[in-house]
Design a protein around this motif. Structure first.
Motif, PDB file in Angstrom:
ATOM      1  N   ASP A  55      14.561  -1.453 -10.515  1.00 20.04           N
ATOM      2  CA  ASP A  55      13.011  -1.494  -9.827  1.00 20.04           C
ATOM      3  C   ASP A  55      11.906  -0.455  -9.981  1.00 20.04           C
ATOM      4  O   ASP A  55      10.786  -0.448  -9.582  1.00 20.04           O
ATOM      5  N   ASP A  56      12.340   0.213 -11.321  1.00 14.93           N
ATOM      6  CA  ASP A  56      11.482   1.267 -11.771  1.00 14.93           C
ATOM      7  C   ASP A  56      10.397   0.617 -12.662  1.00 14.93           C
ATOM      8  O   ASP A  56      10.717  -0.069 -13.318  1.00 14.93           O
ATOM      9  N   TYR A  71       6.264   5.350 -11.938  1.00 16.65           N
ATOM     10  CA  TYR A  71       6.385   6.820 -12.696  1.00 16.65           C
ATOM     11  C   TYR A  71       5.082   6.675 -13.365  1.00 16.65           C
ATOM     12  O   TYR A  71       5.080   6.217 -14.661  1.00 16.65           O
ATOM     13  N   ALA A 116       0.549  -1.009  -6.492  1.00 14.40           N
ATOM     14  CA  ALA A 116       1.736  -0.135  -5.905  1.00 14.40           C
ATOM     15  C   ALA A 116       1.982  -0.244  -4.624  1.00 14.40           C
ATOM     16  O   ALA A 116       3.112  -0.134  -3.964  1.00 14.40           O
ATOM     17  N   TRP A 125       3.417  -3.570  -4.394  1.00 12.20           N
ATOM     18  CA  TRP A 125       4.958  -3.713  -4.836  1.00 12.20           C
ATOM     19  C   TRP A 125       5.735  -2.432  -4.310  1.00 12.20           C
ATOM     20  O   TRP A 125       6.151  -1.709  -5.151  1.00 12.20           O
ATOM     21  N   ASP A 126       5.800  -2.397  -3.004  1.00  9.14           N
ATOM     22  CA  ASP A 126       6.542  -1.167  -2.564  1.00  9.14           C
ATOM     23  C   ASP A 126       7.873  -0.986  -2.465  1.00  9.14           C
ATOM     24  O   ASP A 126       8.401  -0.095  -2.389  1.00  9.14           O
ATOM     25  N   GLN A 127       8.627  -1.988  -3.114  1.00  6.44           N
ATOM     26  CA  GLN A 127       9.994  -2.137  -3.278  1.00  6.44           C
ATOM     27  C   GLN A 127      10.125  -1.247  -4.644  1.00  6.44           C
ATOM     28  O   GLN A 127      11.232  -1.240  -5.077  1.00  6.44           O
ATOM     29  N   ASN A 128       9.043  -1.292  -5.633  1.00  4.43           N
ATOM     30  CA  ASN A 128       9.284  -0.499  -6.835  1.00  4.43           C
ATOM     31  C   ASN A 128       8.933   1.125  -6.800  1.00  4.43           C
ATOM     32  O   ASN A 128       8.125   1.255  -5.953  1.00  4.43           O
ATOM     33  N   THR A 129       9.404   1.540  -7.579  1.00  7.36           N
ATOM     34  CA  THR A 129       8.902   3.116  -7.886  1.00  7.36           C
ATOM     35  C   THR A 129       8.425   3.344  -9.131  1.00  7.36           C
ATOM     36  O   THR A 129       8.590   2.518 -10.235  1.00  7.36           O
ATOM     37  N   ARG A 132       5.446   8.168  -8.217  1.00  6.53           N
ATOM     38  CA  ARG A 132       5.907   9.537  -8.854  1.00  6.53           C
ATOM     39  C   ARG A 132       4.760  10.113  -9.624  1.00  6.53           C
ATOM     40  O   ARG A 132       4.345   9.262 -10.607  1.00  6.53           O
ATOM     41  N   TYR A 146       4.782   6.647  -1.106  1.00  7.05           N
ATOM     42  CA  TYR A 146       6.285   7.037  -1.270  1.00  7.05           C
ATOM     43  C   TYR A 146       6.792   6.742  -2.728  1.00  7.05           C
ATOM     44  O   TYR A 146       7.863   7.096  -3.085  1.00  7.05           O
ATOM     45  N   ASN A 147       6.238   5.370  -2.995  1.00  8.12           N
ATOM     46  CA  ASN A 147       6.940   4.953  -4.362  1.00  8.12           C
ATOM     47  C   ASN A 147       6.339   5.280  -5.537  1.00  8.12           C
ATOM     48  O   ASN A 147       6.277   4.622  -6.564  1.00  8.12           O
TER      49      ASN A 147
END
Length: 140
Positions: A16-17, A88, A79, A82-86, A118, A115-116
């Motif tokens: 999920d990244d 980067y 983002a 799609w809050d289930q993804n992280t 980085r 929060y998702n």
């Protein structure tokens, strides 16, 4: 809360990244993070904007910082949705495109609190400093 940052070198992702990289509008992913996205994370040759595989392209080569902002805003909206993804975020625009962290980091101010997402530590440090400066100016 302990803040998490985008690692310097990303070589693999969880399912999920998403790897967020700077691109050009033509989608010629020849160097830098764009090449990593193309080689490892499903970036599509000829697609310079948006989701592709486990990567997300933000064009940075078409002009000044003001031309990058709408694409960053579009990314932030995605983002949030799609809050289930992280996500980067790499140091977009700070390599081949030639911008500094100080020029690009403020574009991600809204992403700082998600929060998702980085961010690179350099971007987060600049956003924190800018927020502290604004807060102190408001107090004066």
């Amino acid at each position: 809360m302990s803040r998490k940052y985008t690692p310097e070198n990303i070589t693999s992702l969880e399912p999920d990244d998403v790897f967020v990289f700077g691109s050009n509008l033509q989608g010629l992913h020849s160097g830098g993070a764009a090449r990593v996205a193309y080689d490892k994370f499903g970036a599509v040759w000829g697609q310079g904007v948006g989701m592709q595989g486990q990567s997300y392209a933000i064009p940075t080569m078409q002009g000044g910082v003001e031309t990058i902002k709408p694409y960053v805003d579009r990314f932030i909206a995605l983002a949030r949705e799609w809050d289930q993804n992280t996500f980067y975020v790499t140091r977009i625009g700070c390599g081949i495109a030639g911008f500094t962290d100080e020029e690009i980091a403020p574009l991600f101010d809204e992403a700082y609190d998600l929060y998702n997402v980085r961010l690179p530590k350099s971007f987060a440090d600049i956003i924190e400093r800018n927020r502290n400066t604004r807060m102190h100016q408001q107090e004066d």
